[in-house]
Design an enzyme around this catalytic site. Structure first.
Site, PDB file in Angstrom:
ATOM      1  N   GLU A  13     -36.243 -37.664  24.565  1.00  0.00           N
ATOM      2  CA  GLU A  13     -36.249 -36.644  25.733  1.00  0.00           C
ATOM      3  C   GLU A  13     -35.312 -35.654  25.621  1.00  0.00           C
ATOM      4  OE1 GLU A  13     -36.622 -38.829  29.726  1.00  0.00           O
ATOM      5  OE2 GLU A  13     -35.997 -40.445  28.389  1.00  0.00           O
ATOM      6  N   SER A 184     -39.792 -41.163  30.173  1.00  0.00           N
ATOM      7  CA  SER A 184     -40.769 -39.923  30.012  1.00  0.00           C
ATOM      8  C   SER A 184     -42.046 -40.287  29.529  1.00  0.00           C
ATOM      9  CB  SER A 184     -40.389 -38.668  29.271  1.00  0.00           C
ATOM     10  OG  SER A 184     -39.219 -38.192  30.014  1.00  0.00           O
ATOM     11  N   TYR A 253     -44.612 -32.572  32.023  1.00  0.00           N
ATOM     12  CA  TYR A 253     -43.853 -31.428  31.592  1.00  0.00           C
ATOM     13  C   TYR A 253     -44.870 -30.213  31.417  1.00  0.00           C
ATOM     14  CZ  TYR A 253     -40.554 -34.817  31.128  1.00  0.00           C
ATOM     15  OH  TYR A 253     -39.512 -36.076  31.483  1.00  0.00           O
ATOM     16  N   ARG A 292     -33.232 -42.268  40.585  1.00  0.00           N
ATOM     17  CA  ARG A 292     -34.506 -42.387  41.195  1.00  0.00           C
ATOM     18  C   ARG A 292     -35.171 -43.394  40.894  1.00  0.00           C
ATOM     19  NH1 ARG A 292     -37.285 -38.879  37.661  1.00  0.00           N
ATOM     20  NH2 ARG A 292     -38.828 -40.947  37.160  1.00  0.00           N
ATOM     21  N   ASP A 294     -38.844 -45.676  40.856  1.00  0.00           N
ATOM     22  CA  ASP A 294     -40.464 -45.171  40.709  1.00  0.00           C
ATOM     23  C   ASP A 294     -41.228 -46.523  41.352  1.00  0.00           C
ATOM     24  OD1 ASP A 294     -39.604 -42.816  39.722  1.00  0.00           O
ATOM     25  OD2 ASP A 294     -40.091 -43.384  37.679  1.00  0.00           O
ATOM     26  N   GLU A 307     -39.693 -48.717  37.630  1.00  0.00           N
ATOM     27  CA  GLU A 307     -38.308 -48.472  36.867  1.00  0.00           C
ATOM     28  C   GLU A 307     -37.577 -48.022  37.651  1.00  0.00           C
ATOM     29  OE1 GLU A 307     -38.369 -46.115  33.465  1.00  0.00           O
ATOM     30  OE2 GLU A 307     -40.028 -44.953  33.924  1.00  0.00           O
ATOM     31  N   ASN A 309     -34.418 -45.132  37.122  1.00  0.00           N
ATOM     32  CA  ASN A 309     -33.890 -44.034  36.256  1.00  0.00           C
ATOM     33  C   ASN A 309     -32.232 -43.562  36.754  1.00  0.00           C
ATOM     34  OD1 ASN A 309     -36.605 -42.936  35.000  1.00  0.00           O
ATOM     35  ND2 ASN A 309     -37.028 -43.088  37.216  1.00  0.00           N
ATOM     36  N   GLY A 313     -34.406 -36.219  35.843  1.00  0.00           N
ATOM     37  CA  GLY A 313     -34.732 -34.734  35.365  1.00  0.00           C
ATOM     38  C   GLY A 313     -33.978 -34.043  36.450  1.00  0.00           C
TER      39      GLY A 313
END
Length: 346
Positions: A13, A184, A253, A292, A294, A307, A309, A313
């Site tokens: 990443e 990602s 992205y 964060r 998910d 998961e 994070n 981002g």
């Protein structure tokens, strides 16, 4: 404050982290901080800021071969960077890095050895959350649903045939194969039931090219949502709707390939359940400052956690800033909140 913003790094990443760092840098300077930008892969002799921030995220993730070459060339330089004068008289390190080295506890350990406060979770929580296999064990122990899975190491893997039998017995096809410690969706494949052995072999080999361990996970179809946690507070839920296909590297992205809805239109009961589960997951892994979490809402209306994070981002259009904005917090305020929570926590 005198802040070092750490960008790039030797992970899959790397380019994504540059995009985050560009936005973070702008906010830090607008907030009045003195900021130096570094990329650890360059060692103690850093190029100019413009060169470090010139690499933007492409539509495709780097190959495992490219990453191996980058890491072999930069390991010694990274140690030189953190032991050198760059970090002398620094008040704080803001982590703009993502993925391996950035989120797995290694950079956090190096900063702690230098006695420098940094943004986000500590060494143990970072390492734990980056290990998807162990994360799922912890989530299960706390009663949080997560898709069924099988983990296989590079030394254990002997081909798709025996693994396919285990999958058929456990949860069946389609399934997802991915590296155990990448982000990602790097190295991720969806294996469909029609040509499973051929697809499975290629998918597992791809995942193992990025990691020592591959995770083969039940494919759960449903609505994808994410929940930021900042401090001890859950923020508005975001729903993620990719336009065709699934939420892979390209959809993440490439502008216009995914729609985002914040707050997510999932009803008060589901919103409350998602926020409660996100906070439990955040605390169970020992995360601090921000994360964060998910989820997928499956066809039965149940939450399945994918998961956690620890360094999500942070461009101005990333998911955590979107959620903060829905709560009335500007991007600059979010960055300053992360700094203050980090200093207090460390």
């Amino acid at each position: 404050m005198k802040i070092v913003l750490i960008a790039g790094g030797p992970s899959a990443e790397r380019d994504v982290s540059v995009n985050s760092s560009i936005s973070i840098l702008r906010a830090l300077r607008e907030n009045g901080h003195e900021v130096t930008v570094i990329d650890p892969v360059f060692g103690s002799s850093q190029p100019g800021e413009d060169e470090i921030l010139s690499h933007k995220a492409s539509k495709e993730s780097p190959t495992a071969e490219e990453l191996a070459r980058l890491r072999s060339e930069s390991n010694r330089k990274i140690l030189d960077c953190f032991s050198g004068k760059i970090f002398d008289n620094v008040d704080f390190a803001f982590l703009g890095v993502h993925g391996k080295f950035g989120e797995d506890g290694r950079i956090q350990a190096l900063l702690e050895m230098r006695g420098i406060s940094y943004s986000g979770s500590g060494v143990f929580a970072s390492a734990l959350a980056m290990d998807k296999d162990i994360t799922k064990v912890v989530l299960n122990s706390k009663g949080i649903g997560t898709p069924s899975w099988i983990a296989v190491t590079r030394s254990e893997y002997s081909g798709p045939e025996s693994l396919s039998a285990r999958i058929a017995e456990s949860f069946g096809y389609p399934c997802v194969a991915k590296p155990n410690d990448e982000g990602s969706t790097v190295g991720l494949s969806i294996v469909s039931p029609d040509v499973e052995d051929v697809q499975l072999g290629s998918a597992v080999e791809l995942a193992l090219s990025y990691s020592e361990k591959a995770l083969i996970e039940q494919f759960v179809k449903g609505r994808e949502i994410t929940v930021p946690v900042i401090g001890d507070e859950v923020f508005p839920v975001i729903e993620i709707r990719p336009k065709g296909g699934f939420y892979d590297y390209e959809h993440k992205y490439t502008k216009g390939m995914t729609e985002y809805f914040c707050p997510a239109q999932i009803g008060e009961e589901m919103t409350a359940a998602a926020q409660k589960s996100a906070l439990i997951a955040h605390k169970a892994l020992g995360c601090s400052v921000y994360s964060r979490v998910d989820f997928i809402i499956d066809s039965n209306g149940s939450l399945q956690c994918l998961e956690v994070n620890t360094l999500p981002g942070m461009t101005e259009t990333s998911l955590v800033p979107k959620s903060a904005q829905a709560k009335g917090m500007s991007f600059n305020e979010l960055i300053e909140t992360i700094i203050q929570l980090s200093i207090k926590g460390h």
